[in-house]
Write a protein that holds these residues in place. Sequence first.
Motif, PDB file in Angstrom:
ATOM      1  N   GLU A 222     -45.472  37.790  -7.492  1.00  0.00           N
ATOM      2  CA  GLU A 222     -46.422  37.587  -8.637  1.00  0.00           C
ATOM      3  C   GLU A 222     -45.268  36.423  -9.583  1.00  0.00           C
ATOM      4  N   SER A 223     -44.198  36.705  -9.343  1.00  0.00           N
ATOM      5  CA  SER A 223     -43.094  36.055 -10.166  1.00  0.00           C
ATOM      6  C   SER A 223     -43.149  34.609  -9.788  1.00  0.00           C
ATOM      7  N   LEU A 224     -43.255  34.202  -8.348  1.00  0.00           N
ATOM      8  CA  LEU A 224     -43.360  33.183  -7.790  1.00  0.00           C
ATOM      9  C   LEU A 224     -44.834  32.268  -7.981  1.00  0.00           C
ATOM     10  N   LEU A 225     -45.727  33.178  -7.855  1.00  0.00           N
ATOM     11  CA  LEU A 225     -47.135  32.635  -8.195  1.00  0.00           C
ATOM     12  C   LEU A 225     -47.271  32.292  -9.748  1.00  0.00           C
ATOM     13  N   SER A 226     -46.551  32.707 -10.516  1.00  0.00           N
ATOM     14  CA  SER A 226     -46.429  32.381 -12.287  1.00  0.00           C
ATOM     15  C   SER A 226     -46.212  30.872 -12.399  1.00  0.00           C
ATOM     16  N   PHE A 227     -45.445  30.178 -11.486  1.00  0.00           N
ATOM     17  CA  PHE A 227     -45.458  28.843 -11.765  1.00  0.00           C
ATOM     18  C   PHE A 227     -46.490  28.010 -11.534  1.00  0.00           C
ATOM     19  N   ALA A 228     -46.713  27.216 -12.596  1.00  0.00           N
ATOM     20  CA  ALA A 228     -48.161  26.251 -12.704  1.00  0.00           C
ATOM     21  C   ALA A 228     -48.257  25.346 -11.210  1.00  0.00           C
ATOM     22  N   GLU A 229     -47.336  25.103 -10.567  1.00  0.00           N
ATOM     23  CA  GLU A 229     -47.331  24.270  -9.350  1.00  0.00           C
ATOM     24  C   GLU A 229     -47.440  24.745  -8.192  1.00  0.00           C
ATOM     25  N   VAL A 230     -47.270  26.134  -7.972  1.00  0.00           N
ATOM     26  CA  VAL A 230     -47.424  27.055  -6.965  1.00  0.00           C
ATOM     27  C   VAL A 230     -48.854  27.522  -6.731  1.00  0.00           C
ATOM     28  N   LYS A 231     -49.519  27.124  -5.705  1.00  0.00           N
ATOM     29  CA  LYS A 231     -50.835  27.403  -5.535  1.00  0.00           C
ATOM     30  C   LYS A 231     -50.968  28.942  -4.706  1.00  0.00           C
ATOM     31  N   GLU A 232     -50.147  28.909  -3.637  1.00  0.00           N
ATOM     32  CA  GLU A 232     -50.290  30.001  -2.730  1.00  0.00           C
ATOM     33  C   GLU A 232     -48.904  30.030  -2.140  1.00  0.00           C
ATOM     34  N   ILE A 233     -48.560  31.443  -1.730  1.00  0.00           N
ATOM     35  CA  ILE A 233     -47.417  31.758  -0.913  1.00  0.00           C
ATOM     36  C   ILE A 233     -47.829  32.500   0.322  1.00  0.00           C
ATOM     37  N   HIS A 234     -47.126  32.051   1.375  1.00  0.00           N
ATOM     38  CA  HIS A 234     -47.420  32.824   2.652  1.00  0.00           C
ATOM     39  C   HIS A 234     -45.851  32.812   3.101  1.00  0.00           C
ATOM     40  N   HIS A 235     -45.797  33.437   4.524  1.00  0.00           N
ATOM     41  CA  HIS A 235     -44.669  33.717   5.189  1.00  0.00           C
ATOM     42  C   HIS A 235     -43.588  34.193   4.238  1.00  0.00           C
ATOM     43  N   ILE A 270     -36.767  28.673  -9.926  1.00  0.00           N
ATOM     44  CA  ILE A 270     -37.103  29.549  -8.930  1.00  0.00           C
ATOM     45  C   ILE A 270     -35.949  30.457  -8.744  1.00  0.00           C
ATOM     46  N   ALA A 271     -34.593  29.638  -8.674  1.00  0.00           N
ATOM     47  CA  ALA A 271     -33.318  30.369  -8.376  1.00  0.00           C
ATOM     48  C   ALA A 271     -33.153  31.201  -9.500  1.00  0.00           C
ATOM     49  N   ASP A 272     -33.427  30.874 -10.863  1.00  0.00           N
ATOM     50  CA  ASP A 272     -33.112  31.551 -12.093  1.00  0.00           C
ATOM     51  C   ASP A 272     -34.024  32.969 -11.923  1.00  0.00           C
ATOM     52  N   ARG A 273     -35.349  32.573 -11.610  1.00  0.00           N
ATOM     53  CA  ARG A 273     -36.213  33.845 -11.839  1.00  0.00           C
ATOM     54  C   ARG A 273     -35.866  34.899 -10.713  1.00  0.00           C
ATOM     55  N   LEU A 274     -35.404  34.349  -9.456  1.00  0.00           N
ATOM     56  CA  LEU A 274     -35.164  35.167  -8.403  1.00  0.00           C
ATOM     57  C   LEU A 274     -33.565  35.972  -8.651  1.00  0.00           C
ATOM     58  N   SER A 275     -32.736  35.460  -9.503  1.00  0.00           N
ATOM     59  CA  SER A 275     -31.474  36.100  -9.735  1.00  0.00           C
ATOM     60  C   SER A 275     -31.310  37.501 -10.289  1.00  0.00           C
ATOM     61  N   GLY A 276     -32.658  37.717 -10.901  1.00  0.00           N
ATOM     62  CA  GLY A 276     -32.690  39.178 -11.432  1.00  0.00           C
ATOM     63  C   GLY A 276     -33.032  40.055 -10.325  1.00  0.00           C
ATOM     64  N   PHE A 277     -33.346  39.794  -8.989  1.00  0.00           N
ATOM     65  CA  PHE A 277     -33.511  40.714  -8.182  1.00  0.00           C
ATOM     66  C   PHE A 277     -32.284  41.086  -7.180  1.00  0.00           C
ATOM     67  N   GLY A 278     -31.329  40.582  -7.536  1.00  0.00           N
ATOM     68  CA  GLY A 278     -30.250  40.770  -6.786  1.00  0.00           C
ATOM     69  C   GLY A 278     -30.130  40.565  -5.203  1.00  0.00           C
ATOM     70  N   LEU A 279     -30.958  39.508  -5.042  1.00  0.00           N
ATOM     71  CA  LEU A 279     -30.879  39.094  -3.517  1.00  0.00           C
ATOM     72  C   LEU A 279     -29.557  38.534  -2.978  1.00  0.00           C
ATOM     73  N   GLU A 280     -29.306  38.876  -1.804  1.00  0.00           N
ATOM     74  CA  GLU A 280     -28.018  38.285  -1.056  1.00  0.00           C
ATOM     75  C   GLU A 280     -28.325  36.934  -0.386  1.00  0.00           C
ATOM     76  N   HIS A 281     -29.565  36.788   0.078  1.00  0.00           N
ATOM     77  CA  HIS A 281     -29.800  35.430   0.661  1.00  0.00           C
ATOM     78  C   HIS A 281     -31.312  35.032   0.368  1.00  0.00           C
ATOM     79  N   THR A 282     -31.594  33.976   0.055  1.00  0.00           N
ATOM     80  CA  THR A 282     -32.884  33.433  -0.070  1.00  0.00           C
ATOM     81  C   THR A 282     -33.124  32.038   0.553  1.00  0.00           C
TER      82      THR A 282
END
Length: 296
Positions: A222-235, A270-282
């Motif tokens: 949902e966080s990634l889809l919230s960007f206006a430029e992102v139409k769809e997510i797969h894989h 996107i990197a800033d948005r994902l930083s809150g999830f504590g991901l080791e690799h993206t």
Amino acid sequence: MHNHAYHNYEQHNESTSRIAWAFFLNVSFTIIEFIGGWLTNSTAIMADAVHDLGDSLSIGLAWILGNLSERESTSRFSYGYRRFSLLGALINGIVLIIGSIWVLSEAIPKLLNPEMPVIEGMFGLAVLGVTVNGYAAFKLSKGKSLNEQMLNWHLLEDVLGWVAVLVVSVILMFIEWPILDPILSIAFTIFILINVLRNLWATTKLFLQATPNDDTANTIRESLLSFAEVKEIHHLHFWSLDGEHHVMTAHLELSKLIEPTRQLQLKTEIADRLSGFGLEHTTIELEFPNEPCRDQ
């Protein structure tokens, strides 16, 4: 910066030292338990010895993996060495299940023909068990690392288990109820098995690269889809190295062509948005409209 790195190094050394100390203490006492359980004819002590064997494995693996996890990633182990902890947890679970089945095979027949244990020896081992495990738990309680905190709970469980053995041994001094010994050992073993099977299932799912948390995965989507430029997510793949350090990859299909400057800006956002999830690799791949996906 140098002082900070040195401080972290010192903390790691202190944590490793405490875990190593707890490991040798626990292994030594586990050996004493197996010998004492055999000499006192107590299946309750044998059951607790199996529990302590599992804890010794947990502590030993935490000690080894605590050092191993500090290693840099290599071309062969590109994600580093954190995943080895899952292998350790699987081995630990299998050993505990085998040990628990053995204890049950010894304890259940004694329900029909209970034998009086050597009460004095049972009482002495119980006092020693409360003292040794209590002291080890006290030492590890000073640690702040996740490993030390988790292991401390294991040791506190052991303390409570030995308190139960102590209570039963005192009761047997005054009332001849030999059936209390196998009942206590069966209760211990069933408690251990329930926890081991639950943890083993959770570990197996992570080992097979299942999503560690469905709610987190949906929130990321949902966080990634919230960007206006992102139409769809797969894989979108979300999995865990060891239950604590997670990895995420995704293909983002853009709704329109965007300039390189905006692409760079979008990646930063996107990197800033994902930083809150504590991901080791993206790993994020941007796909433009009508661009074929090579992974389809």
